[in-house]
Write a protein that holds these residues in place. Structure first.
Motif, PDB file in Angstrom:
ATOM      1  N   MET A   1    -101.709  62.665 -42.817  1.00 15.49           N
ATOM      2  CA  MET A   1    -101.880  61.993 -41.613  1.00 15.49           C
ATOM      3  C   MET A   1    -101.543  62.832 -40.473  1.00 15.49           C
ATOM      4  N   ASN A   2    -102.196  62.848 -39.298  1.00 12.54           N
ATOM      5  CA  ASN A   2    -102.068  63.560 -38.009  1.00 12.54           C
ATOM      6  C   ASN A   2    -101.263  62.838 -37.365  1.00 12.54           C
ATOM      7  N   LYS A   3    -100.243  63.503 -36.708  1.00 17.08           N
ATOM      8  CA  LYS A   3     -99.677  62.591 -35.440  1.00 17.08           C
ATOM      9  C   LYS A   3    -100.316  62.907 -34.142  1.00 17.08           C
ATOM     10  N   ILE A   4    -100.357  61.691 -33.333  1.00 23.18           N
ATOM     11  CA  ILE A   4    -100.707  61.679 -31.831  1.00 23.18           C
ATOM     12  C   ILE A   4     -99.616  61.956 -30.965  1.00 23.18           C
ATOM     13  N   VAL A   5     -99.521  63.265 -30.816  1.00 24.95           N
ATOM     14  CA  VAL A   5     -98.502  63.674 -29.850  1.00 24.95           C
ATOM     15  C   VAL A   5     -98.170  63.053 -28.496  1.00 24.95           C
ATOM     16  N   SER A   6     -99.411  62.909 -27.738  1.00 25.64           N
ATOM     17  CA  SER A   6     -99.558  62.446 -26.502  1.00 25.64           C
ATOM     18  C   SER A   6     -98.800  60.815 -26.593  1.00 25.64           C
ATOM     19  N   ILE A   7     -99.427  60.402 -27.304  1.00 21.34           N
ATOM     20  CA  ILE A   7     -98.990  58.650 -27.348  1.00 21.34           C
ATOM     21  C   ILE A   7     -97.363  58.773 -27.533  1.00 21.34           C
ATOM     22  N   HIS A   8     -96.715  59.531 -28.264  1.00 21.67           N
ATOM     23  CA  HIS A   8     -95.096  59.514 -28.499  1.00 21.67           C
ATOM     24  C   HIS A   8     -94.666  59.811 -27.040  1.00 21.67           C
ATOM     25  N   TYR A   9     -95.178  60.887 -26.485  1.00 29.16           N
ATOM     26  CA  TYR A   9     -94.735  61.309 -25.105  1.00 29.16           C
ATOM     27  C   TYR A   9     -94.939  59.856 -24.094  1.00 29.16           C
ATOM     28  N   LEU A  10     -95.993  59.399 -24.161  1.00 30.31           N
ATOM     29  CA  LEU A  10     -96.232  57.999 -23.495  1.00 30.31           C
ATOM     30  C   LEU A  10     -95.039  56.819 -23.728  1.00 30.31           C
ATOM     31  N   ARG A  11     -94.834  56.689 -24.969  1.00 31.47           N
ATOM     32  CA  ARG A  11     -93.951  55.874 -25.398  1.00 31.47           C
ATOM     33  C   ARG A  11     -92.557  56.169 -24.866  1.00 31.47           C
ATOM     34  N   GLY A  12     -91.910  57.592 -25.095  1.00 26.96           N
ATOM     35  CA  GLY A  12     -90.875  57.907 -24.166  1.00 26.96           C
ATOM     36  C   GLY A  12     -90.804  57.676 -22.942  1.00 26.96           C
ATOM     37  N   ILE A  13     -91.875  57.957 -22.192  1.00 26.51           N
ATOM     38  CA  ILE A  13     -91.752  57.625 -20.828  1.00 26.51           C
ATOM     39  C   ILE A  13     -91.748  56.059 -20.607  1.00 26.51           C
ATOM     40  N   ALA A  14     -92.258  55.317 -21.243  1.00 17.95           N
ATOM     41  CA  ALA A  14     -92.108  53.862 -21.176  1.00 17.95           C
ATOM     42  C   ALA A  14     -90.674  53.815 -21.513  1.00 17.95           C
ATOM     43  N   ALA A  45     -90.479  46.601 -16.337  1.00 18.31           N
ATOM     44  CA  ALA A  45     -91.064  45.258 -17.074  1.00 18.31           C
ATOM     45  C   ALA A  45     -92.381  45.887 -17.625  1.00 18.31           C
ATOM     46  N   PHE A  46     -93.164  46.617 -17.057  1.00 18.83           N
ATOM     47  CA  PHE A  46     -94.244  47.027 -17.709  1.00 18.83           C
ATOM     48  C   PHE A  46     -94.009  48.037 -18.820  1.00 18.83           C
ATOM     49  N   GLY A  47     -93.015  48.913 -18.633  1.00 21.33           N
ATOM     50  CA  GLY A  47     -92.337  49.742 -19.561  1.00 21.33           C
ATOM     51  C   GLY A  47     -92.114  49.056 -21.161  1.00 21.33           C
ATOM     52  N   VAL A  48     -91.556  47.849 -20.840  1.00 19.99           N
ATOM     53  CA  VAL A  48     -91.374  46.972 -22.264  1.00 19.99           C
ATOM     54  C   VAL A  48     -92.597  46.826 -22.946  1.00 19.99           C
ATOM     55  N   ASP A  49     -93.501  46.294 -21.991  1.00 17.37           N
ATOM     56  CA  ASP A  49     -94.821  45.835 -22.702  1.00 17.37           C
ATOM     57  C   ASP A  49     -95.720  46.994 -23.251  1.00 17.37           C
ATOM     58  N   LEU A  50     -95.571  48.358 -22.689  1.00 15.37           N
ATOM     59  CA  LEU A  50     -96.053  49.377 -22.952  1.00 15.37           C
ATOM     60  C   LEU A  50     -95.716  49.921 -24.181  1.00 15.37           C
ATOM     61  N   PHE A  51     -94.225  49.922 -24.330  1.00 16.85           N
ATOM     62  CA  PHE A  51     -93.382  50.367 -25.357  1.00 16.85           C
ATOM     63  C   PHE A  51     -94.053  49.869 -26.736  1.00 16.85           C
ATOM     64  N   PHE A  52     -93.972  48.401 -26.682  1.00 17.07           N
ATOM     65  CA  PHE A  52     -94.227  47.576 -27.693  1.00 17.07           C
ATOM     66  C   PHE A  52     -95.601  47.652 -28.213  1.00 17.07           C
ATOM     67  N   ILE A  53     -96.423  47.873 -27.236  1.00 18.21           N
ATOM     68  CA  ILE A  53     -97.923  47.964 -27.647  1.00 18.21           C
ATOM     69  C   ILE A  53     -98.197  49.314 -28.379  1.00 18.21           C
ATOM     70  N   ILE A  54     -97.800  50.441 -27.697  1.00 18.20           N
ATOM     71  CA  ILE A  54     -97.694  51.478 -28.392  1.00 18.20           C
ATOM     72  C   ILE A  54     -96.980  51.716 -29.843  1.00 18.20           C
ATOM     73  N   SER A  55     -95.916  50.991 -29.889  1.00 12.13           N
ATOM     74  CA  SER A  55     -95.237  51.016 -31.335  1.00 12.13           C
ATOM     75  C   SER A  55     -96.222  50.208 -32.292  1.00 12.13           C
ATOM     76  N   GLY A  56     -96.686  49.309 -31.913  1.00  9.04           N
ATOM     77  CA  GLY A  56     -97.476  48.430 -32.771  1.00  9.04           C
ATOM     78  C   GLY A  56     -98.554  49.497 -33.369  1.00  9.04           C
ATOM     79  N   PHE A  57     -99.369  50.144 -32.217  1.00  5.57           N
ATOM     80  CA  PHE A  57    -100.299  51.055 -32.663  1.00  5.57           C
ATOM     81  C   PHE A  57     -99.901  51.888 -33.516  1.00  5.57           C
ATOM     82  N   ILE A  58     -98.596  52.618 -33.345  1.00  9.04           N
ATOM     83  CA  ILE A  58     -98.123  53.842 -34.346  1.00  9.04           C
ATOM     84  C   ILE A  58     -97.895  53.032 -35.650  1.00  9.04           C
ATOM     85  N   ILE A  59     -97.384  51.958 -35.616  1.00  5.84           N
ATOM     86  CA  ILE A  59     -97.066  51.316 -37.121  1.00  5.84           C
ATOM     87  C   ILE A  59     -98.573  50.994 -37.795  1.00  5.84           C
ATOM     88  N   ALA A  60     -99.524  50.478 -36.961  1.00  7.33           N
ATOM     89  CA  ALA A  60    -100.674  50.223 -37.558  1.00  7.33           C
ATOM     90  C   ALA A  60    -101.582  51.772 -38.225  1.00  7.33           C
TER      91      ALA A  60
END
Length: 80
Positions: A1-14, A45-60
């Motif tokens: 499985m390939n890691k999407i590094v940029s999305i992890h960076y975005l999750r860190g910013i969130a 507040a947007f950071g919370v939403d973005l973090f959970f959306i990205i986390s859900g994507f990473i799990i899927a």
């Protein structure tokens, strides 16, 4: 499985947005200027939403190629 590094960076910013938002009251006390901290950290507040959306994507995404459909195995892997 390939890691999407940029999305992890975005999750860190969130996550940092959320931490900064929760600590903005410390800035109030230190500087006495509430307006600037409200402006700078209003994205928390947007950071919370973005973090959970990205986390859900990473799990899927991490289960995309999983041939085992065992809920217990999936849950134990996520806990550890």
């Amino acid at each position: 499985m390939n890691k999407i590094v940029s999305i992890h960076y975005l999750r860190g910013i969130a996550a940092l947005l959320v931490v900064a938002y929760h600590n903005k009251t410390s800035g109030y006390e230190a500087s006495g200027n509430q307006d600037i901290f409200e402006y700078l950290f209003k994205g928390g507040a947007f950071g919370v939403d973005l973090f959970f959306i990205i986390s859900g994507f990473i799990i899927a995404y991490s289960t995309k190629e999983n041939t085992e459909n065992n809920l217990l195995n999936f849950t134990l892997k996520r806990l550890f």
